[in-house]
Design an enzyme around this catalytic site. Structure first.
Site, PDB file in Angstrom:
ATOM      1  N   GLU A 287       1.078   6.464  -6.983  1.00 43.91           N
ATOM      2  CA  GLU A 287      -0.021   7.431  -7.072  1.00 43.91           C
ATOM      3  C   GLU A 287       0.514   8.859  -7.141  1.00 43.91           C
ATOM      4  O   GLU A 287       0.063   9.674  -7.957  1.00 43.91           O
ATOM      5  CB  GLU A 287      -0.922   7.251  -5.855  1.00 43.91           C
TER       6      GLU A 287
ATOM      7  N   LYS B  31       0.834  -1.210   0.000  1.00 38.12           N
ATOM      8  CA  LYS B  31       0.000   0.000   0.000  1.00 38.12           C
ATOM      9  C   LYS B  31       0.867   1.259   0.000  1.00 38.12           C
ATOM     10  O   LYS B  31       0.545   2.257  -0.657  1.00 38.12           O
ATOM     11  CB  LYS B  31      -0.930   0.000   1.213  1.00 38.12           C
TER      12      LYS B  31
END
Length: 516
Positions: free
Chosen positions: A212, A205
């Protein structure tokens, strides 16, 4: 009926610790999927807000949502036989800011737990802290799962991408629940995969967020050039992004999708502007500097410590840091007196040429961000012996997450699936199809970046990706001179071009340079 601190509740399946935007979203999602949920927060008003949301949400059965301001009452609301009976442990999901708040709640939870209970940390967390907490919980007979939850507060409500890591037996118990809660890929698969032991889930993550950030930087840099230098309106840019989202190499890219939708908003909180609310939003990103979100900093740290080249991720982080203090930045701008980006001077031919290549340039930058991030994960998995399969990462990123990019995932997945957990992929460019795809984006990216340099536009992630491709594809780099100087002052030794060898070992040759 949704209630607060009801002593008569005795049928909880899951407890949610933390009633902020993520915790409240998960409470509603889990109950909608059929689980009886207890949401806890020391803040009574926060819990009451969740209960009110449950009452207002037509998809939620309020009889399955219960609120608690007492941890002890939350524990007592599970069926008798929970906890001590390993076949039916209590399950808790923590949704709190990383760091001290999680350590604090762990210290409160452990005295109440019984052997066999399972605690799932669903926040963003530094993987070594996750492993420290796993050891501490295990000493009490409790399993601690570090679980990445991607997609923001809306995905927390409607189905996130989930990357759990920790004890496999504990995961096997919670897997049916996670499968029920996770986002669904286009083929119906749940976007949840066991990543590996220890901190593997939170690590995936964390790097997801690094990727991202690179993607967001590429998009904001390009959008600024389209708007300020090429003279497109936000509506025109929105239409362009929408066409990318619907067809082509950026098809199904989440950030492109919300980008085109967001550019069409003309009214927002405190803003009303016919050009689009983006024109009234201050150009600063604070989440790294104020330490409310650590994953960008951690991803950059990992890139350096794992010795993996991920310059687009690093450049995006640096741009965010520079942007964070606008007041200070304006003072610096006055002192530096740098030329500001030129506007209104582009000729029709140049504009047309740039519009022809901009989609491929953005695609190259976004594909590069994926590859850089996946290589960090691969190296860390090898170092920590986690056994993470990159194909699993791509599978859970097909829906419910911020870096969802359908066309790119469909391209990469079949290429990495043959590689198992024991086969590290530290250089995805070694896959011929990946190298070929990157190569065809190089000229568009170079052209766009050259234009950015010419007009003084800010484009660090675009430029970093261009330089990354030049370097990783370079047969001869300028570092021969650096290596000579290292040997000159530090006796670091060097290798010979005439005897190129595999690996990154220390050089075998040294020259005693004479001072002049």
């Amino acid at each position: 009926m949704a209630d607060l601190d009801n002593d008569q509740v005795s049928d909880l399946e899951i407890g949610i610790v933390g009633s902020g935007s993520m915790g409240s979203g998960m409470t509603l999602l889990f109950s909608e999927k059929g689980s009886v949920v207890g949401c806890y927060d020391y803040d009574k008003e926060a819990v009451e807000r969740v209960l009110d949301q449950a009452k207002e949400d037509e998809n939620v059965d309020t009889s399955k949502v219960h609120g608690f301001t007492s941890l002890e009452k939350l524990f007592n609301a599970f069926p008798k036989g929970s906890g001590g009976d390993k076949k039916k442990p209590r399950m808790f999901v923590i949704s709190l800011p990383h760091g001290k708040p999680v350590d604090g709640i762990l210290d409160e939870l452990l005295p109440l737990t019984e052997e066999g209970d399972i605690i799932i940390d669903g926040g963003n967390e530094w993987w070594e802290d996750t492993e420290r907490r796993q050891r501490k919980a295990k000493d009490h007979g409790v399993q601690w799962i570090g679980m990445g939850v991607s997609g923001g507060y809306q995905a927390a409500r409607h189905g996130p991408s989930i990357s759990p890591g920790g004890d496999k037996e504990a995961y096997d118990y919670v897997e049916p629940f996670l499968d029920k809660w996770a986002a669904r890929a286009p083929n119906g698969d749940a976007c949840v995969e066991y990543m590996g032991p220890g901190g593997a889930g939170h690590y995936v993550k964390m790097i997801h967020n690094g990727i991202e950030h690179a993607h967001m930087s590429i998009l904001c840099e390009v959008r600024a050039i389209l708007y300020h230098q090429l003279g497109l309106s936000n509506d025109e840019i929105s239409n362009m992004f929408e066409s990318w989202y619907k067809k082509g190499p950026l098809r199904g890219n989440f950030l492109v999708g919300i980008g085109y939708k967001g550019l069409r908003f003309q009214e927002g909180d405190g803003i009303k502007d016919k050009r689009g609310i983006v024109e009234g939003i201050e150009d600063k990103v604070t989440q790294d500097v104020d330490k409310s979100e650590g994953t960008g900093t951690w991803s950059t740290k990992e890139m350096a410590e794992r010795h993996v080249a991920a310059p687009a991720i690093a450049a995006s982080h640096q741009l965010r840091v520079i942007s964070a203090n606008k007041f200070e930045r304006l003072e610096v701008a006055d002192n530096l007196d740098m030329p500001q980006p030129k506007t209104g001077s582009i000729d029709d031919k140049t504009k047309e040429e740039l519009l022809d290549i901009v989609e491929q340039a953005v695609y190259g930058g976004i594909l590069g961000g994926f590859i850089q991030g996946l290589q960090i994960i691969s190296r860390a998995s090898t170092d920590q012996k986690w056994g993470i399969e990159l194909a699993k990462c791509l599978r859970i990123w097909r829906a419910g997450c911020i870096i969802q990019s359908d066309a790119i995932t469909e391209f990469l997945m079949p290429l990495v699936e043959p590689f198992g957990p024991s086969e590290p992929l530290n250089l995805l460019q070694s896959i011929p199809e990946v190298a070929k795809e990157l190569r065809k984006t190089y000229e568009p990216m170079k052209k766009l970046y050259a234009y950015a340099v010419e007009v003084d536009a800010v484009a660090p992630a675009v430029g970093a990706t261009v330089e990354w491709l030049k370097a990783v594809g370079g047969r001869n780099l300028p570092t021969d001179f650096e290596e000579m100087e290292l040997d000159y002052f530090g006796h670091h030794d060097y290798d010979l071009k005439a005897k190129t060898e595999k690996g990154s070992h220390k050089g075998r040759y040294h020259t005693e340079f004479q001072s002049t």
